[in-house]
Design an enzyme around this catalytic site. Structure first.
Site, PDB file in Angstrom:
ATOM      1  N   ASN A   7       0.874  -1.172   0.000  1.00 53.94           N
ATOM      2  CA  ASN A   7       0.000   0.000   0.000  1.00 53.94           C
ATOM      3  C   ASN A   7       0.915   1.227   0.000  1.00 53.94           C
ATOM      4  O   ASN A   7       1.456   1.604   1.029  1.00 53.94           O
ATOM      5  CB  ASN A   7      -0.886  -0.037   1.260  1.00 53.94           C
ATOM      6  N   ARG A  90      -2.430  -1.960  -3.596  1.00 49.87           N
ATOM      7  CA  ARG A  90      -3.649  -1.176  -3.441  1.00 49.87           C
ATOM      8  C   ARG A  90      -3.516   0.111  -4.264  1.00 49.87           C
ATOM      9  O   ARG A  90      -2.526   0.817  -4.163  1.00 49.87           O
ATOM     10  CB  ARG A  90      -3.842  -0.797  -1.978  1.00 49.87           C
ATOM     11  N   HIS A 180     -12.901   3.252  -0.757  1.00 49.58           N
ATOM     12  CA  HIS A 180     -13.032   2.170   0.236  1.00 49.58           C
ATOM     13  C   HIS A 180     -13.712   0.932  -0.367  1.00 49.58           C
ATOM     14  O   HIS A 180     -14.259   0.113   0.359  1.00 49.58           O
ATOM     15  CB  HIS A 180     -13.889   2.599   1.450  1.00 49.58           C
ATOM     16  N   ARG A 241     -11.481  15.840   7.231  1.00 46.83           N
ATOM     17  CA  ARG A 241     -12.184  16.202   5.984  1.00 46.83           C
ATOM     18  C   ARG A 241     -13.610  16.649   6.277  1.00 46.83           C
ATOM     19  O   ARG A 241     -14.273  16.094   7.152  1.00 46.83           O
ATOM     20  CB  ARG A 241     -12.232  14.998   5.032  1.00 46.83           C
ATOM     21  N   GLU A 385      -8.553  -5.122   4.294  1.00 42.22           N
ATOM     22  CA  GLU A 385      -8.325  -4.801   2.885  1.00 42.22           C
ATOM     23  C   GLU A 385      -7.117  -5.548   2.325  1.00 42.22           C
ATOM     24  O   GLU A 385      -7.132  -5.986   1.180  1.00 42.22           O
ATOM     25  CB  GLU A 385      -8.152  -3.283   2.725  1.00 42.22           C
TER      26      GLU A 385
END
Ligand code: ADP
Length: 399
Positions: A7, A90, A180, A241, A385
């Site tokens: 990742n 990823r 996601h 965010r 993940e």
């Protein structure tokens, strides 16, 4: 069969080495501060550790250290990279070019790099890592890319289009992509298995709540709508965010502060959310602790999050014409009983009832938390993940 999952960020390379025999993690680590100075931390499943400040100015140099950590020294787990069957990466943005995981070729890397305009922080870093990996790992080891956006490519146009002039969609590919996806795909499937049902027969609202949060309507195993949009900024309020904001507020605030578009983007991505509203911090634990002490802005932002989750549940019930199950995942979804309880409060209209004592006692474990008479089942489903990336990688190289 051993698979390396990578990742890559703009200044980091996180990795896990997974033995697919039993899907166990042999080692994991992170090469951090690439291009700044450099630090590697590496840990094996049996508790051996290697940590060092090592200068790596590029992803390639970081990759070489990762290989060294895996194959040499006290914390090594394999003798050579030849023992690795494949590498799974990823990738954040696959846009409407990639609707599933694919084997890496030079064209695939170039395409990922070309999409950088849509994900400036991530995609170029992914391309750098893919090229670095190719230069360091034997050519005989195949690489696979798994996209955060791919799962959402099943959304219908009415869900992914914005009300901007159509030319901007055609020319600049401005639309909702959703993120996601790897997590939502993993947890919706895991939930169906736990419920003893086929995912094709279920309408699921999947709430991935972490530093970044997104909520997805999964109908029959397919994403039909999701809260994140063109970028991972849209949707519910997050650590730093904003989540959804009236676009006019954005132009108004930019004007007041005299911000350029990129400064405004930084403001909305890094200075807003839990941090901006509460003034306490971006971490849910800090916000919850302050809320417990009576900090009004911390209480406010917690309430904003759970209210928004409830509204998404309501709107996705409409989008799917019903809901069979709601799941919570991600750092907050798996660990914060407070957020789960508040999100399920006053939802009698939907027939949502959770066992509060049970909910309070569970953390990070697959568990149904709704009562037997709840019309909608509510579950905690830990996400993984990296494991899904490894599974996709295995599937593609086995073909
Ligand atoms: P990311 O989106 O970066 O992958 P995570 O999924 O790891 O983030 O989620 C991080 C969030 O999870 C943080 O806000 C953190 O406070 C929250 N979290 C982690 N553990 C707990 C806990 N025990 N209780 C409440 N919140 C938690």
């Amino acid at each position: 069969m051993i698979i390396l999952v990578v990742n890559a960020g703009s200044s980091s390379l996180k990795y896990q080495l997974i033995d697919m025999k039993d899907e166990s993690v042999l080692a994991k680590g992170n090469c951090d501060r690439i291009g700044i100075d450099g630090h590697i931390s590496h840990k094996t499943s049996d508790g051996r550790k290697f940590e060092a400040d090592i200068n790596f100015s590029t992803h390639t140099e970081a990759f070489m250290e990762l290989v060294k950590a895996l194959t040499t020294g006290d914390a090594k787990v394999i003798d050579s990279m030849d023992e690795i069957s494949a590498v799974g990466h990823r990738i954040v943005q696959g846009a409407d070019v990639f609707d599933k995981s694919v084997l890496v070729t030079d064209e695939v890397i170039d395409k990922i790099d070309e999409l950088r305009e849509l994900a400036p922080v991530h995609n170029h870093a992914h391309a750098l890592a893919l090229r670095a990996c190719k230069s360091v790992i034997p050519a005989s080891v195949p690489q696979v890319v798994v996209f955060d956006t791919a799962f959402h490519q099943t959304m219908p146009p009415k869900a992914f289009m914005f009300g901007l002039p159509y030319e901007d969609y055609e020319k600049y590919h401005v639309r909702k992509y959703g993120f996601h996806g790897t997590s939502h795909r993993f947890v919706s499937k895991a939930l169906a298995e736990a419920m003893g049902k086929d995912v094709k027969d279920l309408k699921i609202v999947s709430c991935h709540l972490g530093n970044g949060s997104s909520i997805t309507a999964v109908d029959g195993g397919k994403s039909v709508d999701t809260s994140m949009g063109f970028t991972p900024l849209d949707g519910v309020v997050m650590g730093t965010r904003t989540g959804s904001v009236d676009p006019s507020a954005v132009t108004f605030v930019a004007d007041k502060h005299g911000f350029t578009p990129s400064e405004m983007s930084e403001y909305m991505n890094k200075k807003s959310g839990f941090l901006g509203v509460s003034g306490v911090g971006s971490d849910n634990r800090d916000v919850q602790a302050a809320a417990l002490e009576g900090n009004e802005r911390a209480i406010l932002v917690s309430d904003m999050l759970t209210y928004e989750i409830q509204k998404y549940i309501g709107s996705y019930a409409a989008a799917m014409n019903g809901i069979d199950a709601i799941l919570f995942t991600g750092g907050i979804g798996e660990n914060s009983w407070e957020v789960r309880e508040a999100a399920c409060e006053n939802m009698d209209y939907f027939g949502i009832k959770i066992d509060k004592a049970l909910n309070k006692s569970i953390r990070g474990k697959l568990q149904k938390i709704s009562t037997p008479d709840s019309k909608i089942e509510v579950w905690i489903v830990p996400t993984n993940e990296e494991l899904l990336i490894a599974r996709d990688t295995l599937e593609l190289i086995s073909k």
